[in-house]
Design a protein around this motif. Structure first.
Motif, mmCIF file in Angstrom:
data_model
loop_
_atom_site.group_PDB
_atom_site.id
_atom_site.type_symbol
_atom_site.label_atom_id
_atom_site.label_comp_id
_atom_site.label_asym_id
_atom_site.label_seq_id
_atom_site.Cartn_x
_atom_site.Cartn_y
_atom_site.Cartn_z
ATOM 1 N N ALA A 289 0.563 -1.687 0.072
ATOM 2 C CA ALA A 289 -0.123 -0.057 -0.193
ATOM 3 C C ALA A 289 0.617 0.896 -0.144
ATOM 4 N N GLU A 290 0.381 2.619 -0.546
ATOM 5 C CA GLU A 290 0.939 3.520 -1.409
ATOM 6 C C GLU A 290 2.707 3.259 -1.026
ATOM 7 N N ARG A 291 2.367 2.933 -2.592
ATOM 8 C CA ARG A 291 3.245 2.614 -3.464
ATOM 9 C C ARG A 291 3.335 2.992 -4.854
ATOM 10 N N ASP A 292 4.084 3.752 -5.501
ATOM 11 C CA ASP A 292 4.453 3.679 -6.748
ATOM 12 C C ASP A 292 4.681 2.902 -7.739
ATOM 13 N N GLY A 293 4.393 2.827 -8.546
ATOM 14 C CA GLY A 293 4.088 1.892 -9.422
ATOM 15 C C GLY A 293 3.082 0.638 -10.167
ATOM 16 N N VAL A 294 2.819 -0.262 -11.251
ATOM 17 C CA VAL A 294 2.124 -0.391 -12.051
ATOM 18 C C VAL A 294 1.661 -1.570 -12.097
ATOM 19 N N LEU A 295 0.922 -1.948 -11.892
ATOM 20 C CA LEU A 295 -0.067 -3.868 -11.650
ATOM 21 C C LEU A 295 -0.518 -4.465 -12.781
ATOM 22 N N VAL A 296 -0.194 -5.172 -13.247
ATOM 23 C CA VAL A 296 -0.568 -6.143 -14.716
ATOM 24 C C VAL A 296 -1.318 -7.062 -14.687
ATOM 25 N N ALA A 297 -2.672 -8.038 -15.242
ATOM 26 C CA ALA A 297 -3.141 -8.781 -14.696
ATOM 27 C C ALA A 297 -3.983 -8.984 -16.237
ATOM 28 N N ASP A 298 -3.948 -10.194 -16.098
ATOM 29 C CA ASP A 298 -5.281 -10.703 -17.367
ATOM 30 C C ASP A 298 -6.793 -10.562 -16.390
ATOM 31 N N VAL A 299 -8.005 -10.733 -17.486
ATOM 32 C CA VAL A 299 -9.080 -9.879 -16.499
ATOM 33 C C VAL A 299 -9.974 -11.141 -17.270
ATOM 34 N N LYS A 300 -11.018 -11.913 -16.575
ATOM 35 C CA LYS A 300 -11.143 -12.437 -17.852
ATOM 36 C C LYS A 300 -13.539 -12.026 -17.980
ATOM 37 N N ILE A 301 -13.519 -11.692 -18.370
ATOM 38 C CA ILE A 301 -14.989 -11.323 -18.726
ATOM 39 C C ILE A 301 -15.540 -11.930 -18.850
ATOM 40 N N PRO A 302 -16.983 -11.976 -17.663
ATOM 41 C CA PRO A 302 -18.095 -12.537 -17.504
ATOM 42 C C PRO A 302 -19.118 -12.648 -18.460
ATOM 43 N N SER A 303 -20.289 -13.552 -18.388
ATOM 44 C CA SER A 303 -21.612 -13.759 -19.529
ATOM 45 C C SER A 303 -22.802 -13.846 -19.144
ATOM 46 N N GLY A 304 -22.373 -14.216 -17.563
ATOM 47 C CA GLY A 304 -23.480 -14.846 -16.704
ATOM 48 C C GLY A 304 -24.441 -13.660 -15.775
ATOM 49 N N ALA A 305 -25.355 -13.985 -15.203
ATOM 50 C CA ALA A 305 -25.722 -12.541 -14.190
ATOM 51 C C ALA A 305 -26.242 -13.315 -12.746
ATOM 52 N N THR A 306 -25.702 -12.740 -11.907
ATOM 53 C CA THR A 306 -26.206 -13.785 -10.272
ATOM 54 C C THR A 306 -27.351 -12.984 -10.485
ATOM 55 N N LEU A 307 -27.929 -13.793 -9.316
ATOM 56 C CA LEU A 307 -29.226 -13.393 -8.494
ATOM 57 C C LEU A 307 -28.963 -12.349 -7.997
ATOM 58 N N TYR A 308 -28.674 -11.616 -7.284
ATOM 59 C CA TYR A 308 -28.612 -10.674 -6.849
ATOM 60 C C TYR A 308 -28.677 -9.003 -7.909
ATOM 61 N N ALA A 309 -27.642 -9.699 -9.106
ATOM 62 C CA ALA A 309 -27.589 -8.833 -10.145
ATOM 63 C C ALA A 309 -29.491 -8.378 -11.086
ATOM 64 N N ARG A 310 -30.159 -9.574 -10.742
ATOM 65 C CA ARG A 310 -31.534 -9.430 -11.151
ATOM 66 C C ARG A 310 -32.386 -8.654 -10.197
ATOM 67 N N VAL A 311 -32.103 -9.871 -9.110
ATOM 68 C CA VAL A 311 -33.238 -9.327 -8.201
ATOM 69 C C VAL A 311 -32.620 -7.275 -7.294
ATOM 70 N N GLY A 312 -31.874 -7.582 -7.362
ATOM 71 C CA GLY A 312 -31.130 -6.536 -6.244
ATOM 72 C C GLY A 312 -31.487 -6.735 -4.973
ATOM 73 N N ASP A 313 -32.535 -5.533 -4.090
ATOM 74 C CA ASP A 313 -32.729 -5.864 -2.278
ATOM 75 C C ASP A 313 -33.922 -6.404 -2.571
ATOM 76 N N GLY A 314 -34.710 -6.482 -3.506
ATOM 77 C CA GLY A 314 -35.998 -6.861 -3.166
ATOM 78 C C GLY A 314 -36.310 -7.776 -2.339
ATOM 79 N N PRO A 315 -35.599 -8.641 -2.139
ATOM 80 C CA PRO A 315 -35.863 -9.763 -1.250
ATOM 81 C C PRO A 315 -35.675 -9.271 0.698
ATOM 82 N N ALA A 316 -34.311 -8.754 0.419
ATOM 83 C CA ALA A 316 -33.826 -8.127 1.759
ATOM 84 C C ALA A 316 -34.940 -7.061 2.592
ATOM 85 N N TRP A 317 -35.893 -6.834 1.473
ATOM 86 C CA TRP A 317 -36.889 -5.591 2.446
ATOM 87 C C TRP A 317 -37.605 -6.291 2.571
ATOM 88 N N ALA A 318 -37.872 -7.466 1.391
ATOM 89 C CA ALA A 318 -39.165 -7.825 1.968
ATOM 90 C C ALA A 318 -38.926 -8.416 3.203
#
Length: 338
Positions: free
Chosen positions: A222-251
């Motif tokens: 932490a608190e260091r100058d520098g560069v971070l290089v890494a590969d990232v896999k791009i997703p395609s699906g959706a999670t339950l929370y992504a679809r319904v949000g906080d609705g079940p929690a509020w219910a």
């Protein structure tokens, strides 16, 4: 104006960023203030810059130019950028700042649009990225609004730009801030790239796992100058929370509230029923005592009349029943005028 008295053009920083991006050939998302309605006013103290609105923003720099599209922070940091609820009364906010935070200015405006940046990749493809700023990575609802709309994915990547200098010297606080970003990736099934000035930079996959952090050559730093290089896999699906949000929690919360109210209403009612039942038992008991007393009086009268007529009163099961007086579970049989 610099400390040595030199005066630099107002666009010096912007031009330096554009030049660096052109040299690297990599699109850059850069955090900077945005001032809307900027103007210069002259007065006794010289020329001053004025503006209508000021935002905490992120810009996209690619092709050596700054895109006119920007993201303005949707949720300001409580007590760091805005005083919750108190800001609705400007005079009260100013009084509190004068009392406890002299020199601070809570004049940032709140953004209105969940901007999505379309970043061109080297292979000719396009990557959709959203940029929650600093504290926003701790707010699940804001990140969901950025990544999804109507249950449909609108972004492939979260880029969290943050300055963790306000944590002071606490590494635990910086780790906790990083942990919050991991939860957002897990909830939304979306990887996060985290660029943290004075904090911990990291690459987080769609399952919330940190695949790289710190800077190259100093993992976890932490608190260091520098560069971070890494590969990232791009997703395609959706999670339950992504679809319904906080609705079940509020219910669930609403259901718990209903149960609490029902319990508070039902308990006094049960107490009233218990009191009523006790009163009924007391009444029955009192009535039984009265019936027993009255039965005793009747028996005395019967005995007296039997004696007057020269008869006898017999009690017991071995005496033929001619008449009888019944007292609750007891029965007295008698033969009169024998």
């Amino acid at each position: 104006t610099l400390a040595d008295g030199r005066v630099l053009p107002a666009d010096t920083y912007g031009r330096a960023i554009e030049s660096l991006q052109r040299e690297l050939g990599v699109p850059m998302l850069v955090g900077e203030e945005a001032r809307v309605g900027l103007r210069a006013e002259s007065g006794d103290g010289g020329i001053r810059l004025r503006w209508r609105d000021r935002y905490n923003s992120v810009y996209l720099v690619e092709g050596g130019r700054t895109s006119p599209l920007r993201y303005d922070k949707l949720r300001l940091t409580p007590f760091g950028e805005v005083m919750p609820y108190i800001h609705l009364v400007p005079r009260l906010q100013e009084a509190l700042l004068d009392f406890a935070a002299t020199g601070m200015s809570f004049d940032l405006a709140t953004g209105t649009a969940p901007t999505v940046f379309s970043v061109r990749l080297r292979d000719g493809g396009t990557l959709r990225a959203v940029t929650p700023i600093c504290f926003e990575s701790t707010v699940a609802g804001v990140c969901r609004e950025l990544v999804y709309h109507g249950g449909e994915r609108r972004a492939d990547l979260i880029v969290n730009v943050t300055n963790d200098g306000w944590f002071g010297g606490s590494r635990l606080a910086r780790l906790q801030h990083l942990q919050a970003a991991r939860w957002r990736s897990l909830e939304l099934g979306t990887p996060t790239l985290r660029a943290a000035n004075t904090g911990i930079c990291a690459v987080i996959d769609a399952t919330g796992k940190v695949t790289a952090w710190g800077v190259d050559g100093a993992p976890g730093a932490a608190e260091r100058d520098g560069v971070l290089v890494a590969d990232v896999k791009i997703p395609s699906g959706a999670t339950l929370y992504a679809r319904v949000g906080d609705g079940p929690a509020w219910a669930t919360l609403a259901g718990a509230g209903v149960l609490v109210v029902w319990a508070g209403w039902a308990r006094p009612r049960e107490k009233r029923r218990a009191k009523k039942g006790a009163a009924g038992l007391l009444s029955i008991f009192t009535g039984s005592k009265r019936m027993a007393k009255r039965g005793s009086m009747v028996m005395r009268e019967v005995r007296q009349q039997a004696v007057e007529f020269g008869g006898e009163v017999f009690a017991g099961e071995d005496v033929p029943r001619i008449g009888g007086v019944f007292l609750g579970e007891d029965a007295v049989d008698f033969e009169c005028c024998r």
